[in-house]
Design an enzyme around this catalytic site. Structure first.
Site, mmCIF file in Angstrom:
data_model
loop_
_atom_site.group_PDB
_atom_site.id
_atom_site.type_symbol
_atom_site.label_atom_id
_atom_site.label_comp_id
_atom_site.label_asym_id
_atom_site.label_seq_id
_atom_site.Cartn_x
_atom_site.Cartn_y
_atom_site.Cartn_z
ATOM 1 N N ASP A 108 -3.934 -0.456 -0.340
ATOM 2 C CA ASP A 108 -5.437 -0.350 -1.090
ATOM 3 C C ASP A 108 -6.314 -1.354 -0.424
ATOM 4 O O ASP A 108 -6.100 -1.951 0.382
ATOM 5 C CB ASP A 108 -5.382 -0.588 -2.438
ATOM 6 C CG ASP A 108 -4.705 -1.643 -3.086
ATOM 7 O OD1 ASP A 108 -4.541 -2.591 -2.354
ATOM 8 O OD2 ASP A 108 -4.304 -1.740 -4.158
ATOM 9 N N ASN B 260 -2.308 -3.727 -16.595
ATOM 10 C CA ASN B 260 -2.415 -2.609 -17.535
ATOM 11 C C ASN B 260 -1.515 -1.456 -16.677
ATOM 12 O O ASN B 260 -1.633 -0.498 -17.037
ATOM 13 C CB ASN B 260 -3.775 -2.036 -17.107
ATOM 14 C CG ASN B 260 -4.424 -1.814 -15.804
ATOM 15 O OD1 ASN B 260 -3.483 -2.165 -14.845
ATOM 16 N ND2 ASN B 260 -5.377 -1.468 -15.531
ATOM 17 N N HIS C 277 -1.014 -0.709 -13.605
ATOM 18 C CA HIS C 277 -1.341 -0.157 -12.408
ATOM 19 C C HIS C 277 -0.632 -0.480 -11.144
ATOM 20 O O HIS C 277 -0.002 -1.735 -10.999
ATOM 21 C CB HIS C 277 -2.769 -0.386 -12.060
ATOM 22 C CG HIS C 277 -3.087 -1.705 -11.529
ATOM 23 N ND1 HIS C 277 -4.554 -1.901 -11.344
ATOM 24 C CD2 HIS C 277 -2.428 -2.641 -10.717
ATOM 25 C CE1 HIS C 277 -4.657 -3.066 -10.889
ATOM 26 N NE2 HIS C 277 -3.531 -3.792 -10.689
ATOM 27 N N GLU D 14 -4.932 3.470 -11.431
ATOM 28 C CA GLU D 14 -5.315 3.043 -12.648
ATOM 29 C C GLU D 14 -4.571 3.974 -13.985
ATOM 30 O O GLU D 14 -4.380 5.177 -13.654
ATOM 31 C CB GLU D 14 -6.862 2.760 -13.050
ATOM 32 C CG GLU D 14 -7.507 1.938 -12.104
ATOM 33 C CD GLU D 14 -7.295 0.699 -12.181
ATOM 34 O OE1 GLU D 14 -6.138 0.274 -12.921
ATOM 35 O OE2 GLU D 14 -8.159 -0.322 -11.880
HETATM 36 P P1 PGA Z 1 -1.536 -9.947 -8.677
HETATM 37 O O1 PGA Z 1 -2.041 -8.496 -8.598
HETATM 38 O O2 PGA Z 1 -0.241 -10.080 -7.746
HETATM 39 O O3 PGA Z 1 -2.731 -10.700 -8.145
HETATM 40 O O4 PGA Z 1 -1.029 -10.250 -9.850
HETATM 41 C C1 PGA Z 1 -1.076 -7.412 -8.779
HETATM 42 C C2 PGA Z 1 -1.763 -6.076 -8.853
HETATM 43 O O5 PGA Z 1 -2.908 -6.126 -9.529
HETATM 44 O O6 PGA Z 1 -1.320 -4.980 -8.591
#
Ligand code: PGA
Length: 240
Positions: free
Chosen positions: A67, A136, A138, A143
């Protein structure tokens, strides 16, 4: 789903890097799906070490990143383009033409997304996809929603994601949109490695592993992937 639990983020990073290193050794021209965020940093550090030690080479490796934010300059310190170059690409022998990162500033986001999916297909598909997971549930920037997404698309970020990531944005405001591989593109990877550390991920991991498969928890679809491993530290695994 295979689940492996580690003492800490450092040992988890070594194990994740080992999977990617083995993939590169077995198939030097492999296609890797890569992720950003705090979780993959120990993994990338270890891959850089292995490359410096000449145990692996990225010379023929192709990469596709999950992404990228929209409407953020490519060289902004918070762009995923910058993240990937600072944490991996500038430190290994990869060829820039083999690096694929979505252009979040493309005038035609739909075309950018379709071209990205076509490039993954032309490369022969992703051999191993690295994933983090949001608080959450995702994956990528898919999302919680009413339906699972399919191919790459432009997404409006949720309040939960804006809160989780806004700590990085002290200069420019955090973008509210991103381009992301869809759940379908992620599920097409031949192998998936999801990494999660810390107590903030425990509920999302519980829902992913023990909950029903639902687009309200995008990662829960990984239950249906034929070759998916979850690498967790004790805190992230604490509700299992
Ligand atoms: P993080 O993010 O590794 O910074 O916890 C993971 C994500 O949001 O997919």
């Amino acid at each position: 789903m295979e689940i492996r639990i580690f003492e800490d983020a450092a040992s988890l990073g070594l194990a994740a890097a080992d999977i990617f290193a083995q993939t590169i050794k077995n198939k030097p021209s492999c296609v890797l799906g890569l992720a950003t965020g705090a979780s993959p940093i120990p993994t990338y550090n270890r891959l850089v070490e292995l490359c410096n030690a000449k145990e692996i080479s990225f010379a023929d490796v192709k990469t596709f990143n999950l992404d990228e934010y929209c409407d953020l300059p490519k060289d902004d310190k918070n762009s995923y383009y910058t993240f990937m170059h600072e944490n991996l690409f500038n430190l290994v022998d990869i060829k820039e033409e083999n690096v694929n990162i979505l252009d979040g500033n493309a005038a035609d986001a739909e075309k950018e997304a379709a071209d990205f999916d076509a490039a993954i297909k032309a490369a022969g598909g992703i051999d191993v996809q690295l994933l983090g997971i949001g608080n959450n549930g995702h994956i990528g920037f898919n999302e919680p929603a009413d339906a699972f997404t399919t191919g790459t698309f432009k997404v409006k970020l949720t309040e939960s994601t804006l809160q989780a990531n806004s700590r990085y944005f002290d200069e420019n405001p955090m973008p509210h949109y991103a381009l992301t591989m869809g759940v379908g593109s992620i599920m097409d990877a031949k192998k998936i490695v999801l990494i999660a550390t810390g107590p903030a991920k425990a509920q999302a991991i519980f829902n992913t592993v023990k909950g029903e498969v639902t687009p309200q928890v995008p990662a829960s679809i990984l239950q249906q992937h034929p070759d998916c491993v979850l690498l967790l530290d004790k805190a992230a695994a604490s509700l299992l």
